[in-house]
Design a protein around this motif. Structure first.
Motif, PDB file in Angstrom:
ATOM      1  N   LEU A  79      38.200  44.113  37.901  1.00 21.80           N
ATOM      2  CA  LEU A  79      38.861  45.132  38.752  1.00 21.80           C
ATOM      3  C   LEU A  79      39.901  45.045  39.337  1.00 21.80           C
ATOM      4  N   TRP A  80      39.672  43.923  40.094  1.00 24.80           N
ATOM      5  CA  TRP A  80      40.829  43.335  41.241  1.00 24.80           C
ATOM      6  C   TRP A  80      41.940  42.705  40.471  1.00 24.80           C
TER       7      TRP A  80
ATOM      8  N   GLU B  56      40.562  47.352  50.158  1.00 26.13           N
ATOM      9  CA  GLU B  56      41.425  48.205  51.258  1.00 26.13           C
ATOM     10  C   GLU B  56      42.322  47.133  51.979  1.00 26.13           C
ATOM     11  N   CYS B  57      41.514  46.111  52.236  1.00 26.99           N
ATOM     12  CA  CYS B  57      42.278  45.095  53.366  1.00 26.99           C
ATOM     13  C   CYS B  57      43.202  43.947  52.473  1.00 26.99           C
ATOM     14  N   PHE B  58      42.536  43.623  51.183  1.00 24.01           N
ATOM     15  CA  PHE B  58      43.324  42.201  50.384  1.00 24.01           C
ATOM     16  C   PHE B  58      43.800  42.735  49.231  1.00 24.01           C
ATOM     17  N   CYS B  59      43.634  43.850  48.617  1.00 21.95           N
ATOM     18  CA  CYS B  59      44.006  44.134  47.056  1.00 21.95           C
ATOM     19  C   CYS B  59      45.291  45.074  47.257  1.00 21.95           C
ATOM     20  N   PRO B  60      46.327  44.604  46.969  1.00 17.17           N
ATOM     21  CA  PRO B  60      47.572  46.042  47.091  1.00 17.17           C
ATOM     22  C   PRO B  60      47.393  46.874  45.815  1.00 17.17           C
ATOM     23  N   ARG B  61      47.365  48.167  46.047  1.00 18.15           N
ATOM     24  CA  ARG B  61      47.432  49.014  45.220  1.00 18.15           C
ATOM     25  C   ARG B  61      48.546  49.029  44.291  1.00 18.15           C
ATOM     26  N   ARG B  62      48.451  49.391  43.030  1.00 20.67           N
ATOM     27  CA  ARG B  62      49.574  49.353  42.234  1.00 20.67           C
ATOM     28  C   ARG B  62      50.638  50.080  42.715  1.00 20.67           C
ATOM     29  N   ASP B  63      50.677  51.420  43.103  1.00 20.69           N
ATOM     30  CA  ASP B  63      51.530  52.272  43.562  1.00 20.69           C
ATOM     31  C   ASP B  63      52.368  51.488  45.013  1.00 20.69           C
TER      32      ASP B  63
END
Ligand code: C2E
Ligand code: MG
Ligand code: MG
Ligand code: MG
Length: 283
Positions: free
Chosen positions: A104-105, A271-278
């Motif tokens: 997922l990440w 939330e803290c460490f994975c940038p969302r794609r948008d």
């Protein structure tokens, strides 16, 4: 009370030992209930590239959401768990859950690597490489997305198939790390004989570095030795910027510790460490 075993030896039944055995059996039953009720969860702690602070991955760390006692750390139940029949199935669940999470990440962080702690029971079962290969395949993960951490305890468990299984895991291409390096009695000797590709310097050394010149020398020595053996180095237990800078200045590639982030549930980690794609798109 004394009781003869019939072979000339005498066994003493100490009331406190009996109470301990009873307590252990009760705890065992509770662990089984926990397993059935899915009370074990994984928390994730960031692993960071020290040179630039980038989060490169996470270590999955087990917790028990106990209905009465609250969130329990591994120290409170792992020894009991590993002494019983649940060690292997729970360990397998850890691998599968961590792989699903990594898949997922990696959608937002293509090079994300998930690190998983192993226990001796998983090797005793005999087909760990096959199970790891299946978990990778099931989640479409390349082998370099997974890191497996082994400790001296596992190696000293003395199973004849251990080395063979480690070599098969190496051949698969997963990263093999020697966890808690330096705390055991045989670390150096074992390093020579086991096909690990990375060491994790135990937090005991990292945390004493600032106050103890001896620990500084040991840490620098471990880093240099690892590099000369062609291994990469992760330092555990980094709690402040000074430690991170010292380690980075001495060539330690990665770090883990409260300075970068504590172990947290998956949602909070994302939330803290994975940038969302948008976020990436707008950047
Ligand atoms: P470990 O693999 O050496 O994991 C690092 C431990 O250090 C974790 O403790 C982590 O929360 C803690 N830690 C990380 N950064 C810092 C820091 O800056 N300061 C301090 N004081 N501590 C820090 P945790 O989560 O309690 O896990 C303890 C041990 O339990 C692990 O040590 C590992 O050996 C074992 N463990 C955890 N999860 C699993 C699992 O899924 N399977 C197996 N077999 N063992 C596990
Ligand atoms: Mg570990
Ligand atoms: Mg460790
Ligand atoms: Mg450990």
């Amino acid at each position: 009370h004394a009781h003869s075993t019939g072979r000339g030896a005498t066994v003493l039944y100490m009331p406190s030992l009996r109470a301990e055995a009873v307590a252990r059996r009760m705890y065992d039953a509770e662990l089984h209930r926990a397993w059935e009720r899915k009370e074990f969860v994984l928390f994730y702690q960031p692993q960071v590239r020290l040179a630039d602070g980038t989060v490169t991955g996470a270590e999955a760390l087990i917790r028990w959401r106990h209905p009465v006692r609250g969130l329990l750390p591994p120290a409170a139940f792992l020894p009991a768990l590993e002494a019983g029949v649940l060690a292997a199935p729970v360990g397998q669940w850890v691998i599968e859950t961590a792989c699903a999470q990594a898949a997922l990440w990696r959608k937002s962080q293509p090079n994300f690597r998930m690190s998983v702690n192993l226990s001796a029971a998983q090797f005793r079962e005999g087909d760990l490489p096959g199970k790891v290969a299946s978990a990778l395949a099931a989640h479409g993960l390349p082998p370099e997305a997974l890191e497996l951490e082994i400790t001296e305890n596992i190696i000293l468990d003395q199973q004849d198939t251990l080395l063979g299984q480690l070599e098969q895991l190496r051949a698969l291409g997963v990263v093999l790390s020697f966890d808690d390096f330096g705390t055991g009695f045989a670390s150096l000797n074992l390093l020579r004989n086991f096909p690990v590709t990375q060491i994790k310097i135990d937090k005991g050394f990292t945390q004493l570095m600032q106050t103890s010149p001896k620990d500084q020398v040991i840490v620098v020595g471990l880093i240099n030795m690892a590099h000369q053996l062609g291994l990469t180095v992760v330092a555990e237990g980094i709690e402040n910027r000074a430690d991170a800078e010292f380690l980075s200045a001495h060539g330690c590639e990665k770090g883990q510790g409260y300075a970068f982030g504590k172990p947290v549930p998956a949602a909070l980690f994302a939330e803290c460490f994975c940038p969302r794609r948008d976020d990436l798109r707008s950047a």
